[in-house]
Each structure stands twice: as structure tokens, then as C-alpha cells.
Design an enzyme around this catalytic site. Structure first.
Site: not given
Ligand code: 13P
Length: 268
Positions: A13, A15, A97, A99, A171, A177, A217
Site C-alpha cells: 500500500n 498510500k 483502510h 486512514e 491492521e 506507521g 509496521s
């Protein structure tokens, strides 16, 4: 059911990184470093880089995925991207996701609609679920993920999502991150919980066939901890997927598990 029956998948991904000017070169560089056919490999660049990445990967067995798709077929949705627009550009799509849940207010209902559009368009969905830190510390991780799965999947016929090749990415939001990854054992317990939830949503024994990836991560140094767990079928990789050395190490390690599963399957 035997984990040996499930594929090993590494999805990148990217992003909001790369541009149409540089994405193709990065994809080509990475492609040359991840030639492990036993692993299902997917690169998900930004929408505007899909064409460049697709062209760079034309001779590779690496899937191209989008990072989102709109929940409606078409209409007055400024700036959004429909499933039809992705035809010829992507064969996979990341949906829900964290985010996007956080920054675009995506609800489980919207996410369910996005899944429907993906299935209709023949896009293979990677549905993301995961709890925030407060939920984990309060012992609510399984309940939160169960709620997300119900919200996204309950309105669908299991057969439709099975035919579409649904993949779940677990996730944990606190691991994305942050450099603070979940432990392999915790991620494995969540992967099992994901399959239990899906079984209870109406899938029954077929839930055992759903690939569950870990994301948060992941690096070349820690991927082995996750792939040592039979219930985990690969990873959805963010930051490390932009670094050729890192993603090469991740796919190489995934190749060991994928080939071991192939041997196991052949022996049974
Ligand atoms: P990082 O690997 O950068 O933590 O991102 C994980 C992720 O969100 C993949 O979708």
C-alpha cells in the site's frame, strides 16, 4: 481447515506517495526484486499512478490494486473514483483502510457499499479492519473488529464475496506507521477471531478459506514473526513497501512460507 490451502499474499500500500513521473520506475525496480511466483504480490499505488505502474508491470505476474473505490456506481461525487473507472487499471482494491475511516468518515455501511461495487466490477477486495489503542487496552479489540466485519459483510451473499476472492487485512490502528507492530501471537489470535466472526456471519466452514493478512509496521526484519503463525497469510505493507530492499526481504521471507504450504498441500 489446513492453512496449506490458503495463498500467501504480500500487498504493497503506497498510500499518498509517488507521482506518475516516478511510480513506474519504482514499480519496475521492485518487480525485479520480488520475483517469487509462489507469493501473490500486489502493488497499490495512488489512483493517478495506476497507469504508470500497470505499464511497468505489464510483463510481471504482479497485481495492481487501487487504494479505494466509491460506494456508488456514478454520479455527482466530486473527486471520487468509481469501480468502472478502475477497469483496465486495477484488479485489486483496498477497502475500508483505517486512514480512510479516520480522514473520510467512512462508515461500515459505506464500506459495505464499496465492497458491492468491487464485487460487481470483478475487483478483488482487501477489506481492512482493526482497533484503536483505547479499544485494545480496554479488551475490546475482538468486539470492535467483529462489529466492523458485520457492518461490512453481513449484507452480502457469502458466495459473492467468496467468488470475488475476499481478503481481510487485520491492521491495528496503533501499529500503522508507528514502528510499533503487534506481536505475532496477538495478530494470529486476531486472525482466528476474524475467521470466527466471518463464520458466524453466515459463511460457516468457508470462513476458514479466507486469507487474513497482518498490517502495521511490517518490515523485512519482523515479517517472519507473522508468517510463523499458520493463521496469518501474508501482509499489507505501508512504509516498507516503498523501499526496494525492505519489500524484497518481505517477499523473500513470504516465499519460504508459500513454498512450504505448497509442499504441505502436495503431501496431503
Ligand atoms: P505501515 O506499514 O507504514 O505501518 O502501514 C500499514 C498500512 O496501513 C498498510 O495498509
Amino acid at each position: 481447515m489446513m492453512a496449506a490451502m490458503r495463498p500467501v499474499i504480500i500487498a504493497a500500500n503506497w498510500k499518498m506517495n509517488t507521482t506518475p513521473a516516478d511510480a513506474g520506475e519504482l514499480a519496475a525496480t521492485i518487480a525485479g526484486r520480488i520475483r517469487e511466483p509462489a507469493v501473490v504480490r500486489v502493488i497499490c499505488p495512488p489512483f493517478v499512478c495506476l497507469a504508470a505502474v500497470g505499464a511497468a508491470l505489464a510483463d510481471e505476474e504482479i497485481g495492481v490494486g487501487a487504494q479505494d473505490v466509491h460506494h456508488e456506481v456514478a454520479g455527482a461525487y466530486t473527486g471520487d473514483t468509481s469501480a468502472a473507472m478502475l477497469q483496465g487499471l486495477a484488479s485489486w482494491v483496498i477497502i475500508g483502510h483505517s486512514e480512510r475511516r479516520r480522514d473520510h468518515g467512512e462508515t461500515d455501511e459505506r464500506i459495505s457499499g464499496k465492497l458491492r461495487r468491487a464485487v460487481e466490477a470483478g475487483l478483488r477486495p482487501i477489506l481492512c479492519v482493526g482497533e484503536v489503542l483505547d479499544d485494545r487496552e480496554a479488551g475490546r479489540a475482538v468486539a470492535v473488529v467483529d462489529g466492523q466485519l458485520h457492518g461490512a459483510l453481513a449484507g452480502h451473499l457469502p458466495a459473492d464475496l467468496q467468488a470475488a476472492g475476499l481478503v481481510i487485512a487485520y491492521e491495528p490502528v496503533w501499529a500503522i506507521g508507528t514502528g510499533r507492530n503487534a506481536s505475532g501471537a496477538d495478530a494470529a489470535a486476531m486472525a482466528e477471531a476474524v475467521r470466527s466472526s466471518i463464520a458466524a456471519i453466515g459463511w460457516g466452514a468457508a470462513a476458514a478459506d479466507v486469507p487474513v493478512l497482518y498490517g502495521g509496521s511490517v518490515t523485512a526484519a519482523n515479517i517472519g514473526e507473522f508468517l510463523a503463525e499458520p493463521s496469518i497469510d501474508g501482509a499489507l505493507v505501508g512504509g516498507a513497501s516503498l523501499k526496494p530492499d525492505e519489500i524484497a526481504g518481505i517477499v523473500a521471507r513470504a516465499g519460504l512460507t508459500a513454498n512450504a504450504r505448497l509442499v504441505e498441500t502436495a503431501a496431503t
